[in-house]
Design a protein around this motif. Structure first.
Motif, PDB file in Angstrom:
ATOM      1  N   GLY A 181       0.806  -1.213   0.000  1.00  0.00           N
ATOM      2  CA  GLY A 181       0.000   0.000   0.000  1.00  0.00           C
ATOM      3  C   GLY A 181       0.837   1.260   0.000  1.00  0.00           C
ATOM      4  N   LEU A 182       1.869   1.277   0.841  1.00  0.00           N
ATOM      5  CA  LEU A 182       2.712   2.462   0.941  1.00  0.00           C
ATOM      6  C   LEU A 182       3.537   2.673  -0.327  1.00  0.00           C
ATOM      7  CD1 LEU A 182       3.573   4.855   2.567  1.00  0.00           C
ATOM      8  CD2 LEU A 182       5.157   3.422   3.843  1.00  0.00           C
ATOM      9  N   LYS A 183       4.042   1.578  -0.910  1.00  0.00           N
ATOM     10  CA  LYS A 183       4.793   1.700  -2.164  1.00  0.00           C
ATOM     11  C   LYS A 183       3.905   2.294  -3.259  1.00  0.00           C
ATOM     12  CE  LYS A 183       8.177  -2.000  -1.408  1.00  0.00           C
ATOM     13  NZ  LYS A 183       8.518  -3.421  -1.693  1.00  0.00           N
ATOM     14  N   GLY A 184       2.656   1.861  -3.304  1.00  0.00           N
ATOM     15  CA  GLY A 184       1.714   2.395  -4.289  1.00  0.00           C
ATOM     16  C   GLY A 184       1.465   3.883  -4.079  1.00  0.00           C
ATOM     17  N   SER A 185       1.305   4.281  -2.803  1.00  0.00           N
ATOM     18  CA  SER A 185       1.094   5.695  -2.478  1.00  0.00           C
ATOM     19  C   SER A 185       2.295   6.538  -2.904  1.00  0.00           C
ATOM     20  CB  SER A 185       0.862   5.871  -0.971  1.00  0.00           C
ATOM     21  OG  SER A 185      -0.390   5.376  -0.593  1.00  0.00           O
ATOM     22  N   LEU A 186       3.487   6.040  -2.615  1.00  0.00           N
ATOM     23  CA  LEU A 186       4.712   6.776  -2.953  1.00  0.00           C
ATOM     24  C   LEU A 186       4.864   6.934  -4.465  1.00  0.00           C
ATOM     25  CD1 LEU A 186       7.234   5.206  -0.398  1.00  0.00           C
ATOM     26  CD2 LEU A 186       6.233   7.496  -0.313  1.00  0.00           C
ATOM     27  N   GLN A 187       4.500   5.907  -5.214  1.00  0.00           N
ATOM     28  CA  GLN A 187       4.563   6.002  -6.677  1.00  0.00           C
ATOM     29  C   GLN A 187       3.607   7.064  -7.198  1.00  0.00           C
ATOM     30  OE1 GLN A 187       3.809   2.037  -8.092  1.00  0.00           O
ATOM     31  NE2 GLN A 187       5.886   1.306  -7.659  1.00  0.00           N
ATOM     32  N   ARG A 188       2.377   7.084  -6.650  1.00  0.00           N
ATOM     33  CA  ARG A 188       1.398   8.071  -7.114  1.00  0.00           C
ATOM     34  C   ARG A 188       1.802   9.485  -6.713  1.00  0.00           C
ATOM     35  NH1 ARG A 188      -1.834   3.712  -5.672  1.00  0.00           N
ATOM     36  NH2 ARG A 188      -2.201   4.517  -3.572  1.00  0.00           N
ATOM     37  N   LEU A 189       2.437   9.624  -5.553  1.00  0.00           N
ATOM     38  CA  LEU A 189       2.886  10.938  -5.078  1.00  0.00           C
ATOM     39  C   LEU A 189       4.224  11.356  -5.698  1.00  0.00           C
ATOM     40  CD1 LEU A 189       2.038  10.483  -1.292  1.00  0.00           C
ATOM     41  CD2 LEU A 189       0.973  12.144  -2.815  1.00  0.00           C
ATOM     42  N   GLN A 190       4.855  10.397  -6.376  1.00  0.00           N
ATOM     43  CA  GLN A 190       6.189  10.628  -6.970  1.00  0.00           C
ATOM     44  C   GLN A 190       7.189  11.060  -5.889  1.00  0.00           C
ATOM     45  OE1 GLN A 190       6.099  13.015 -10.574  1.00  0.00           O
ATOM     46  NE2 GLN A 190       4.060  12.245 -11.094  1.00  0.00           N
ATOM     47  N   VAL A 208       7.617   9.298   2.816  1.00  0.00           N
ATOM     48  CA  VAL A 208       6.776  10.281   3.512  1.00  0.00           C
ATOM     49  C   VAL A 208       7.366  10.470   4.900  1.00  0.00           C
ATOM     50  CG1 VAL A 208       4.589   9.896   2.296  1.00  0.00           C
ATOM     51  CG2 VAL A 208       5.193   8.429   4.225  1.00  0.00           C
ATOM     52  N   ASP A 209       7.080  11.585   5.507  1.00  0.00           N
ATOM     53  CA  ASP A 209       7.638  11.851   6.835  1.00  0.00           C
ATOM     54  C   ASP A 209       6.973  11.010   7.914  1.00  0.00           C
ATOM     55  OD1 ASP A 209       9.520  14.573   6.930  1.00  0.00           O
ATOM     56  OD2 ASP A 209       8.244  14.393   5.177  1.00  0.00           O
ATOM     57  N   VAL A 210       5.660  10.867   7.819  1.00  0.00           N
ATOM     58  CA  VAL A 210       4.938  10.075   8.823  1.00  0.00           C
ATOM     59  C   VAL A 210       3.922   9.184   8.121  1.00  0.00           C
ATOM     60  CG1 VAL A 210       3.576  10.117  10.944  1.00  0.00           C
ATOM     61  CG2 VAL A 210       5.065  12.054  10.409  1.00  0.00           C
ATOM     62  N   VAL A 211       3.881   7.923   8.478  1.00  0.00           N
ATOM     63  CA  VAL A 211       2.825   7.042   7.990  1.00  0.00           C
ATOM     64  C   VAL A 211       1.947   6.689   9.181  1.00  0.00           C
ATOM     65  CG1 VAL A 211       4.240   4.953   8.268  1.00  0.00           C
ATOM     66  CG2 VAL A 211       2.265   4.917   6.746  1.00  0.00           C
ATOM     67  N   PHE A 212       0.635   6.821   8.999  1.00  0.00           N
ATOM     68  CA  PHE A 212      -0.304   6.583  10.098  1.00  0.00           C
ATOM     69  C   PHE A 212      -1.040   5.267   9.929  1.00  0.00           C
ATOM     70  CE2 PHE A 212      -0.517  10.393  12.661  1.00  0.00           C
ATOM     71  CZ  PHE A 212       0.052  11.371  11.851  1.00  0.00           C
ATOM     72  N   ARG A 230       6.102  -4.288  14.073  1.00  0.00           N
ATOM     73  CA  ARG A 230       7.179  -4.789  13.209  1.00  0.00           C
ATOM     74  C   ARG A 230       7.015  -4.268  11.777  1.00  0.00           C
ATOM     75  NH1 ARG A 230      10.679  -8.293  15.280  1.00  0.00           N
ATOM     76  NH2 ARG A 230      10.110  -9.458  17.187  1.00  0.00           N
ATOM     77  N   ALA A 231       5.769  -4.216  11.302  1.00  0.00           N
ATOM     78  CA  ALA A 231       5.508  -3.730   9.938  1.00  0.00           C
ATOM     79  C   ALA A 231       5.894  -2.255   9.806  1.00  0.00           C
ATOM     80  CB  ALA A 231       4.035  -3.921   9.592  1.00  0.00           C
ATOM     81  N   MET A 232       5.519  -1.457  10.807  1.00  0.00           N
ATOM     82  CA  MET A 232       5.853  -0.034  10.785  1.00  0.00           C
ATOM     83  C   MET A 232       7.374   0.172  10.880  1.00  0.00           C
ATOM     84  SD  MET A 232       3.247   1.766  10.247  1.00  0.00           S
ATOM     85  CE  MET A 232       1.473   1.938  10.427  1.00  0.00           C
ATOM     86  N   THR A 233       8.005  -0.632  11.711  1.00  0.00           N
ATOM     87  CA  THR A 233       9.467  -0.554  11.841  1.00  0.00           C
ATOM     88  C   THR A 233      10.132  -0.907  10.512  1.00  0.00           C
ATOM     89  OG1 THR A 233       9.357  -1.126  14.199  1.00  0.00           O
ATOM     90  CG2 THR A 233      11.476  -1.447  13.097  1.00  0.00           C
ATOM     91  N   HIS A 234       9.570  -1.883   9.816  1.00  0.00           N
ATOM     92  CA  HIS A 234      10.113  -2.329   8.521  1.00  0.00           C
ATOM     93  C   HIS A 234      10.076  -1.196   7.495  1.00  0.00           C
ATOM     94  CE1 HIS A 234      10.829  -5.019   5.060  1.00  0.00           C
ATOM     95  NE2 HIS A 234       9.887  -4.304   4.463  1.00  0.00           N
ATOM     96  N   VAL A 235       8.925  -0.520   7.364  1.00  0.00           N
ATOM     97  CA  VAL A 235       8.822   0.529   6.333  1.00  0.00           C
ATOM     98  C   VAL A 235       9.745   1.707   6.661  1.00  0.00           C
ATOM     99  CG1 VAL A 235       6.462  -0.122   5.706  1.00  0.00           C
ATOM    100  CG2 VAL A 235       6.802   1.692   7.376  1.00  0.00           C
ATOM    101  N   ILE A 236       9.973   1.948   7.954  1.00  0.00           N
ATOM    102  CA  ILE A 236      10.895   3.020   8.349  1.00  0.00           C
ATOM    103  C   ILE A 236      12.341   2.600   8.058  1.00  0.00           C
ATOM    104  CG2 ILE A 236      11.847   4.308  10.314  1.00  0.00           C
ATOM    105  CD1 ILE A 236       8.972   4.238  11.522  1.00  0.00           C
ATOM    106  N   ASN A 237      12.684   1.388   8.439  1.00  0.00           N
ATOM    107  CA  ASN A 237      14.046   0.893   8.194  1.00  0.00           C
ATOM    108  C   ASN A 237      14.383   0.793   6.708  1.00  0.00           C
ATOM    109  OD1 ASN A 237      14.661   0.688  10.912  1.00  0.00           O
ATOM    110  ND2 ASN A 237      14.126  -1.474  11.056  1.00  0.00           N
ATOM    111  N   HIS A 238      13.346   0.644   5.874  1.00  0.00           N
ATOM    112  CA  HIS A 238      13.566   0.557   4.428  1.00  0.00           C
ATOM    113  C   HIS A 238      13.382   1.906   3.728  1.00  0.00           C
ATOM    114  CE1 HIS A 238      13.567  -3.740   5.209  1.00  0.00           C
ATOM    115  NE2 HIS A 238      14.007  -3.931   3.981  1.00  0.00           N
ATOM    116  N   GLY A 239      13.352   2.964   4.507  1.00  0.00           N
ATOM    117  CA  GLY A 239      13.372   4.307   3.927  1.00  0.00           C
ATOM    118  C   GLY A 239      12.079   4.789   3.317  1.00  0.00           C
ATOM    119  N   MET A 240      10.959   4.107   3.579  1.00  0.00           N
ATOM    120  CA  MET A 240       9.682   4.551   3.011  1.00  0.00           C
ATOM    121  C   MET A 240       9.020   5.627   3.862  1.00  0.00           C
ATOM    122  SD  MET A 240       7.976   1.087   1.439  1.00  0.00           S
ATOM    123  CE  MET A 240       8.568  -0.122   2.626  1.00  0.00           C
ATOM    124  N   SER A 241       9.396   5.714   5.127  1.00  0.00           N
ATOM    125  CA  SER A 241       8.850   6.726   6.035  1.00  0.00           C
ATOM    126  C   SER A 241       9.883   7.039   7.112  1.00  0.00           C
ATOM    127  CB  SER A 241       7.555   6.225   6.684  1.00  0.00           C
ATOM    128  OG  SER A 241       6.989   7.205   7.532  1.00  0.00           O
TER     129      SER A 241
END
Length: 311
Positions: free
Chosen positions: A83-92, A96-100, A115-126
């Protein structure tokens, strides 16, 4: 924070106007989500701004996620990443600074959410993650899980907060402000337009309460409690006049005055309305302890905290 109006009540041209006015006036937080405007945030792309993205299980994209993910939990690692990868692609955007995490998901174990939230942060998505519409107990559980497994805890909670909705922000969350440093990103400071006073003489045709999907709001406004609220707003207008501001400006500044509130999300449908709302910043210093006390007397709904009982 114009999730109702953007993509629904106003054109992309007006939306872009609003975004530009906000950005030029120093606004650096834009609240968006993968389901807003059916995932078409075209007017966001050209703005170098702080963005947050509310991830949850969206109906329109759910079937697509099911093809990709083995587990269908709303906050499972797979769902969140896709979901977040899709959002980032659409936003170009790269991140993002914060994912809720929007609304608690009882089907997903808390450890998996953290763990999921930690993963997206550790992988530079947020950069950070926060919660939205979570209880203080749920936020504390997430914090405890993060500390137990050396994961990243939430930093903020999105909560409804306005003159007629005070209990959660003023009673339930203050413990978290001081104990674990969680701040509040408050939404609906004008209570879906109720606090503006525009419903004093009924339901205007162009208002949110006139929409079919907002029948509940119309019923709320026309109820006995709704009429009492309008009477109180009439009294508050006198305070606004003394401070040389409008009622919406007073209401927004009142929200900002709370020590736990880090930011207030505004929802506007035209440039004049946004410019007026942004003027609340100038009103903030005028809300002294005496003015706040006068507002409390009119509202008659100040939550009683523990310290109020100590003499």
């Amino acid at each position: 924070g114009t999730w109702v109006t953007f993509g629904g009540q106003i054109s992309d041209e007006v939306a872009e106007q609003l975004m530009t006015i906000a950005y030029e006036n120093g606004v650096n937080l834009f609240d968006t989500a993968e389901v807003y405007s059916a995932g078409k945030p075209s007017f966001l792309v050209d703005l170098d701004a702080v963005l947050d993205s509310l991830s949850h299980q969206p109906n329109k994209l759910y079937s697509e996620y099911k093809k990709t993910c083995t587990f269908s939990y709303a906050f499972s690692l797979c769902f969140l990443s896709v979901g977040l990868k899709g959002s980032l692609q659409r936003l170009q955007l790269e991140y993002v600074d914060v994912v809720f995490a929007n609304r608690p998901d009882s089907n997903t174990p808390m450890e998996e959410i953290v763990r999921a939230m930690t993963h997206v942060i550790n992988h530079g998505m947020s950069m950070y993650w926060g919660t939205s519409r979570w209880s203080a107990m749920e936020i504390m559980e997430a914090y405890s899980v993060a500390r137990q497994f050396n994961l990243i805890p939430p930093v903020c909670e999105q909560a409804e907060y306005h003159l007629f909705q005070r209990d959660k922000v003023e009673m339930q969350l203050p413990e978290l402000y001081h104990k674990i440093g969680v701040g509040v990103v408050s939404w609906s400071p004008l209570a879906c337009g109720i606090v503006t006073g525009k419903y004093e003489n009924g339901i205007p045709e162009s208002s949110r309460a006139s929409l079919k999907s907002y029948q509940w709001l119309k019923e709320k406004i026309l109820s006995e409690d709704g009429r009492k609220q309008q009477a109180k707003l009439k009294e508050l207008t006198h305070i606004a006049e003394k401070l040389s501001c409008t009622l919406p400006q007073l209401a927004i500044a009142w929200c900002l005055r709370n020590e736990g509130v880090s930011s207030v999300l505004l929802g506007t449908s035209n440039p004049a309305q946004l410019t007026e709302n942004l003027g609340a910043i100038q009103v903030l210093p005028k809300i002294t302890a005496i003015v706040a006390s006068d507002i409390d007397k009119i509202l008659g709904n100040r939550p009683q905290s523990k310290k109020d009982y100590h003499h």
